[in-house]
Design a protein around this motif. Structure first.
Motif, mmCIF file in Angstrom:
data_model
loop_
_atom_site.group_PDB
_atom_site.id
_atom_site.type_symbol
_atom_site.label_atom_id
_atom_site.label_comp_id
_atom_site.label_asym_id
_atom_site.label_seq_id
_atom_site.Cartn_x
_atom_site.Cartn_y
_atom_site.Cartn_z
ATOM 1 N N GLU A 571 1.520 -8.954 16.901
ATOM 2 C CA GLU A 571 1.197 -9.871 15.811
ATOM 3 C C GLU A 571 0.126 -10.875 16.214
ATOM 4 N N ASP A 572 0.017 -11.159 17.505
ATOM 5 C CA ASP A 572 -0.947 -12.144 17.976
ATOM 6 C C ASP A 572 -2.213 -11.514 18.530
ATOM 7 N N MET A 573 -2.301 -10.185 18.463
ATOM 8 C CA MET A 573 -3.512 -9.524 18.923
ATOM 9 C C MET A 573 -4.660 -9.789 17.967
ATOM 10 N N PRO A 574 -5.913 -9.721 18.441
ATOM 11 C CA PRO A 574 -7.054 -9.892 17.526
ATOM 12 C C PRO A 574 -7.012 -8.859 16.411
ATOM 13 N N HIS A 575 -7.103 -9.298 15.169
ATOM 14 C CA HIS A 575 -6.931 -8.394 14.039
ATOM 15 C C HIS A 575 -8.100 -7.444 13.831
ATOM 16 N N ASP A 576 -9.201 -7.636 14.568
ATOM 17 C CA ASP A 576 -10.290 -6.685 14.420
ATOM 18 C C ASP A 576 -10.044 -5.417 15.216
ATOM 19 N N THR A 577 -8.919 -5.357 15.936
ATOM 20 C CA THR A 577 -8.603 -4.161 16.709
ATOM 21 C C THR A 577 -7.569 -3.281 16.018
ATOM 22 N N GLY A 578 -7.062 -3.682 14.874
ATOM 23 C CA GLY A 578 -6.040 -2.868 14.233
ATOM 24 C C GLY A 578 -5.722 -3.355 12.832
ATOM 25 N N PHE A 579 -4.717 -2.731 12.218
ATOM 26 C CA PHE A 579 -4.334 -3.042 10.842
ATOM 27 C C PHE A 579 -3.123 -3.971 10.796
ATOM 28 N N PHE A 580 -2.125 -3.739 11.664
ATOM 29 C CA PHE A 580 -0.964 -4.620 11.773
ATOM 30 C C PHE A 580 -0.257 -4.797 10.430
ATOM 31 N N ILE A 581 -0.061 -3.704 9.725
ATOM 32 C CA ILE A 581 0.629 -3.733 8.438
ATOM 33 C C ILE A 581 2.100 -3.402 8.670
ATOM 34 N N PRO A 582 3.017 -4.289 8.325
ATOM 35 C CA PRO A 582 4.440 -4.013 8.532
ATOM 36 C C PRO A 582 4.885 -2.771 7.758
ATOM 37 N N ALA A 583 5.802 -2.031 8.367
ATOM 38 C CA ALA A 583 6.286 -0.806 7.727
ATOM 39 C C ALA A 583 6.921 -1.103 6.375
ATOM 40 N N GLY A 584 7.620 -2.233 6.250
ATOM 41 C CA GLY A 584 8.256 -2.569 4.977
ATOM 42 C C GLY A 584 7.251 -2.819 3.871
ATOM 43 N N THR A 585 6.108 -3.413 4.221
ATOM 44 C CA THR A 585 5.057 -3.645 3.226
ATOM 45 C C THR A 585 4.519 -2.326 2.698
ATOM 46 N N LEU A 586 4.297 -1.390 3.600
ATOM 47 C CA LEU A 586 3.806 -0.070 3.195
ATOM 48 C C LEU A 586 4.839 0.666 2.345
ATOM 49 N N GLU A 587 6.087 0.575 2.718
ATOM 50 C CA GLU A 587 7.138 1.267 1.960
ATOM 51 C C GLU A 587 7.247 0.716 0.536
ATOM 52 N N ALA A 588 7.140 -0.595 0.386
ATOM 53 C CA ALA A 588 7.207 -1.188 -0.954
ATOM 54 C C ALA A 588 6.034 -0.729 -1.812
ATOM 55 N N ALA A 589 4.837 -0.655 -1.213
ATOM 56 C CA ALA A 589 3.667 -0.189 -1.957
ATOM 57 C C ALA A 589 3.819 1.273 -2.359
ATOM 58 N N GLU A 590 4.360 2.089 -1.494
ATOM 59 C CA GLU A 590 4.529 3.515 -1.812
ATOM 60 C C GLU A 590 5.578 3.722 -2.903
ATOM 61 N N ARG A 591 6.586 2.877 -2.916
ATOM 62 C CA ARG A 591 7.581 2.979 -4.001
ATOM 63 C C ARG A 591 6.932 2.673 -5.351
ATOM 64 N N GLU A 592 6.106 1.645 -5.401
ATOM 65 C CA GLU A 592 5.446 1.311 -6.668
ATOM 66 C C GLU A 592 4.436 2.382 -7.061
ATOM 67 N N LEU A 593 3.748 2.957 -6.086
ATOM 68 C CA LEU A 593 2.803 4.030 -6.400
ATOM 69 C C LEU A 593 3.537 5.241 -6.968
ATOM 70 N N ALA A 594 4.683 5.560 -6.393
ATOM 71 C CA ALA A 594 5.465 6.695 -6.893
ATOM 72 C C ALA A 594 5.991 6.437 -8.300
ATOM 73 N N ALA A 595 6.259 5.163 -8.615
ATOM 74 C CA ALA A 595 6.790 4.825 -9.941
ATOM 75 C C ALA A 595 5.702 4.650 -10.985
ATOM 76 N N ALA A 596 4.442 4.571 -10.557
ATOM 77 C CA ALA A 596 3.339 4.379 -11.510
ATOM 78 C C ALA A 596 3.185 5.616 -12.378
ATOM 79 N N PRO A 597 2.666 5.476 -13.596
ATOM 80 C CA PRO A 597 2.483 6.636 -14.476
ATOM 81 C C PRO A 597 1.653 7.711 -13.796
ATOM 82 N N GLY A 598 2.074 8.962 -13.967
ATOM 83 C CA GLY A 598 1.360 10.073 -13.361
ATOM 84 C C GLY A 598 0.162 10.488 -14.180
ATOM 85 N N THR A 599 -0.583 11.403 -13.627
ATOM 86 C CA THR A 599 -1.738 11.920 -14.357
ATOM 87 C C THR A 599 -1.278 12.774 -15.512
ATOM 88 N N PRO A 600 -1.984 12.745 -16.630
ATOM 89 C CA PRO A 600 -1.561 13.522 -17.788
ATOM 90 C C PRO A 600 -1.789 15.001 -17.563
#
Length: 600
Positions: A571-600
Motif C-alpha cells: 500500500e505504501d509502494m510508489p503507485h507508478d509501479t502498479g495498480f494496487f486495486i483491492p480484490a473487493g473493489t474489483l469484485e464489486a465492480a464485476e458484480r455490477e457489470l454482470a447485473a448491467a443490461p446485456g446486449t440486445p
C-alpha cells in the motif's frame, strides 16, 4: 412507435444516471488513473510503451468519456468527423454545414484540438458540453494555442440551421496517425465519445493505414452509427478502393459494412466536389435514425469487450500480491515454529512455568507468618541481590541471553531478512511483475527498522498483559493443593519453601533473573515434589495449558504486529509501479457489470 422511442430517449438522457452502478463507475475511473500513472512512469523511465498498454489506456479513457457524456443528459445531436492526416476532414465538415466554418490547411497535423461548431444549441445544451469537457476550457478556434492541449475549440454559430437542416454540433478532430498524435490523442477520444454519428473521412492514399483500422476496430463495440466518406478519390479508381475497403472492414470488424460516400478531387474553381448531396443526405438519414436508448447498451458492450484486456495486468499484480501474502504466511508459520523450538520447548530458555512456581512459593507460606518471613528474607538476601545486579551491569547482555524477549526479537529479524531475500529472488526471475517486486523489496528495506521497533514495543506490551495468565496458573495449582491437605502440609513442612523463599523474594525485588530458576535447587525440589505427588498429572497438564496459551498469544503477536505491517507494505509502494486495486473493489465492480443490461 417513433413517439415511444423518443420518450425512451428523453427518459434515458435526462435521467443523468447513465449505465453501470457506482462501484463500476468508480472502478473504471480508478483503473484509468492507474493506467495514466503507469504511462507517465514509462515515459519518464525511457522504455517504449507496449502496444497493449496504449490500447488499454485509450479504450479505457474512451469508456470513461462515453460514460461521462451519457451522464450529462445532453440532448443536442453530435456529429464527429475523424480521419488520418490530409484526408480532408475540415473540408468535409464545411460541405456538410454549407459554409466555411472549419479551417482547412494543407499542413499535416494542423488541427490539434477538438473543434465544435454548434447550430441551434444554447443554454443547457452548451452548459452540458462545458461540463463534459471540464477541465478543458472552451476557446474560439482562432485563439487555440498550438502547443497547449488544455483547451477545446467551440464556435456557437448564428441562429440558423446548417445545410443538414437540423440543430446539431459538428466536431472537427485531430489526426491519429502522425508522430505527434500521441500528444493530443485525448481530444480525439473526447470527440468520439460524445458522438451520435461518426463520419470517418479516408482518402485513396490513407484508407489502408494500420492506424485507421486499429481505431475502427477499437470503437466497434460502442455501436456508434457511422459511415465512410472516401474523399479525394478519382472516379476511375473509386470502385477498386471501395471493394478493398469492404475487404479490410470484414477483416477487422464483425458488424455490417457501413455506407460509403465517394468524393473526387476538388478540381478547377469548384467550391464543392460532386457527391456532396449524397454526403449530406446520408448524414441526415443516419442521424434521424439514431436511437440514444441503445447507447448505454453499446457502452456496456464496449466495457465487456475490453474488460479482460484492461484487467490483465491487474490480475497479474493480484497474483503477485497473493504470492506475497503466501510468503508472509509461511514466514509467520516459520516464526511460530522457531519460537516453540527456541523458547517453549528449550530446556534452558523456557521460564514462564518457573515464574508460575515462584508465584506458588509465595502462596505456600504458612498463614500469619508470611509477611514476617518475607521482611526477614529481604534483609538477609540483600547482599546476594546486590551482587546479582552488579554482575548484570558488568554484562548487560547476560540478563537477556535466552530470554523470551530476546528470542522474539531475533525471530522477527530473521523473518524480515528471509522475506527480503525471497522477494529479491522472485524479482530476478519475474517478467511482467518485476518492477512490482523490486519496489516491494525497496519498501521492505525502508520499513524494516520501524517494523522491528514497533514489534519490540508490542513484545513489551505482551509481556505485561500475559502476567495475569502466570498468576492464574499459580492460583490454580494452589487451589488444587488445598483440595489435598496432606500434600499441602507436606510441602509446607519441608525446607523447600523456606529455602526457596529467598529466591521468590529476589524475583519480586529484581535481584534475581528468571533464568536463574534453571539452577535453583529450591525450584527443582518443588517441581520434583509436585510431580511425584498425587497431583503430578495435574501439574503437567497445567504446565502444558500455560504453554498453549502462551503459544497462542505469541501467534497473535506475530500476526497483529509483524504480519499485518508486512502485508501493508504494497500500500505504501510508489503507485507508478502498479495498480494496487483491492480484490473487493474489483469484485464489486464485476458484480455490477454482470447485473448491467446485456446486449440486445
Amino acid at each position: 412507435m417513433a413517439k415511444e422511442r423518443a420518450g425512451r430517449n428523453a427518459l434515458l438522457v435526462n435521467s443523468g444516471d447513465g449505465p453501470g452502478g457506482p462501484a463500476l463507475r468508480q472502478f473504471l475511473a480508478s483503473l484509468e488513473r492507474c493506467y495514466v500513472r503507469q504511462d507517465d512512469h514509462l515515459a519518464k523511465t525511457g522504455p517504449a510503451r507496449p502496444a497493449d498498454h496504449r490500447r488499454n489506456l485509450y479504450s479505457l479513457q474512451l469508456a470513461n468519456l462515453r460514460l461521462r457524456w451519457l451522464r450529462t443528459g445532453a440532448m443536442l445531436p453530435q456529429i464527429t468527423v475523424i480521419g488520418p492526416t490530409q484526408a480532408g476532414k475540415s473540408s468535409v465538415i464545411n460541405w456538410l454545414l454549407g459554409e466555411n466554418a472549419a479551417v482547412a490547411s494543407p499542413l499535416a497535423g494542423f488541427t490539434r484540438h477538438p473543434q465544435g461548431f454548434a447550430y441551434g444549441g444554447e443554454g443547457e445544451a452548451v452548459t452540458a458540453l462545458y461540463r463534459y469537457f471540464d477541465p478543458l476550457q472552451a476557446r474560439r478556434v482562432a485563439d487555440l494555442p498550438a502547443e497547449d492541449f488544455r483547451f477545446f475549440g467551440f464556435e456557437p454559430m448564428p441562429a440558423r440551421l446548417p445545410r443538414l437542416g437540423l440543430a446539431v454540433t459538428v466536431w472537427d478532430t485531430p489526426d491519429f496517425d502522425s508522430i505527434d498524435s500521441e500528444r493530443y490523442r485525448g481530444g480525439l477520444l473526447r470527440a468520439i465519445a460524445l458522438s451520435d454519428l461518426l463520419i470517418c473521412v479516408l482518402s485513396k492514399d490513407k484508407y489502408a493505414d494500420q492506424s485507421v483500422w486499429e481505431l475502427l476496430a477499437m470503437i466497434e463495440p460502442l455501436g456508434i452509427p457511422s459511415f465512410i466518406c472516401l474523399n479525394k478519390t478519382p472516379p476511375a479508381t473509386a470502385e477498386t478502393v471501395v471493394r478493398s475497403l469492404g475487404g479490410k472492414w470484414r477483416q477487422v470488424r464483425s458488424d455490417a459494412m457501413p455506407p460509403i460516400v465517394t468524393l473526387p478531387y476538388l478540381g478547377g474553381n469548384a467550391s464543392e466536389p460532386p457527391g456532396v448531396d449524397a454526403l449530406v443526405e446520408t448524414t441526415r438519414t443516419l442521424l434521424r435514425q439514431t436511437d440514444r436508448s441503445r447507447q448505454c447498451l453499446g457502452l456496456m458492450r464496449f466495457v465487456r469487450a475490453n474488460w479482460e484486456s484492461w484487467l490483465a495486468p491487474v490480475r497479474v499484480e493480484q497474483q503477485a500480491q497473493q504470492e506475497w501474502r503466501a510468503l508472509v504466511g509461511r514466514a509467520i508459520g516459520s516464526a511460530s515454529r522457531l519460537y516453540r523450538r527456541d523458547y517453549l520447548d528449550h530446556p534452558h530458555h523456557y521460564e514462564t512455568f518457573q515464574r508460575a512456581l515462584a508465584e506458588l512459593l509465595t502462596l505456600l507460606e504458612i498463614p500469619g507468618v508470611a509477611r514476617v518471613l518475607t521482611q526477614m528474607r529481604r534483609i538477609m538476601t540483600w547482599p546476594v541481590r546486590q551482587l546479582g545486579q552488579l554482575g548484570r551491569r558488568w554484562r548487560p547482555d547476560a540478563a537477556n541471553l535466552g530470554s523470551e524477549r530476546s528470542v522474539l526479537q531475533q525471530i522477527a529479524l530473521h523473518v524480515m531478512l528471509t522475506l527480503r531475500q525471497e522477494v529479491a529472488e522472485i524479482a530476478e526471475t519475474a517478467t511482467e511483475t518485476r518492477p512490482w517486486w523490486l519496489a516491494l523489496g525497496r519498501e521492505i528495506g525502508h520499513r524494516q527498522a520501524a517494523v522491528l521497533d514497533r514489534f519490540s514495543q508490542a513484545v513489551s506490551t505482551y509481556s505485561r498483559e500475559f502476567g495475569p495468565e502466570v498468576e492464574k496458573t499459580a492460583h490454580a495449582l494452589y487451589d488444587r493443593l488445598r483440595e489435598h491437605p496432606a500434600v499441602l502440609n507436606s510441602l509446607r513442612a519441608t525446607r523447600v519453601t523456606t529455602d526457596a523463599a529467598a529466591l521468590a523474594v529476589g524475583l519480586h525485588t529484581g535481584g534475581i533473573g528468571l533464568q536463574d530458576f534453571v539452577i535453583a535447587p529450591a525450584i527443582l525440589s518443588l517441581t520434583s515434589l509436585l510431580t511425584e505427588s498425587a497431583l503430578g498429572h495435574y501439574v503437567q497438564r497445567a504446565a502444558e495449558d500455560l504453554k498453549k496459551r502462551q503459544a497462542a498469544a505469541v501467534s497473535c503477536l506475530f500476526e497483529d504486529h509483524l504480519a499485518a505491517n508486512l502485508l501493508r507494505a504494497p500500500e505504501d509502494m510508489p503507485h507508478d509501479t502498479g495498480f494496487f486495486i483491492p480484490a473487493g473493489t474489483l469484485e464489486a465492480a464485476e458484480r455490477e457489470l454482470a447485473a448491467a443490461p446485456g446486449t440486445p
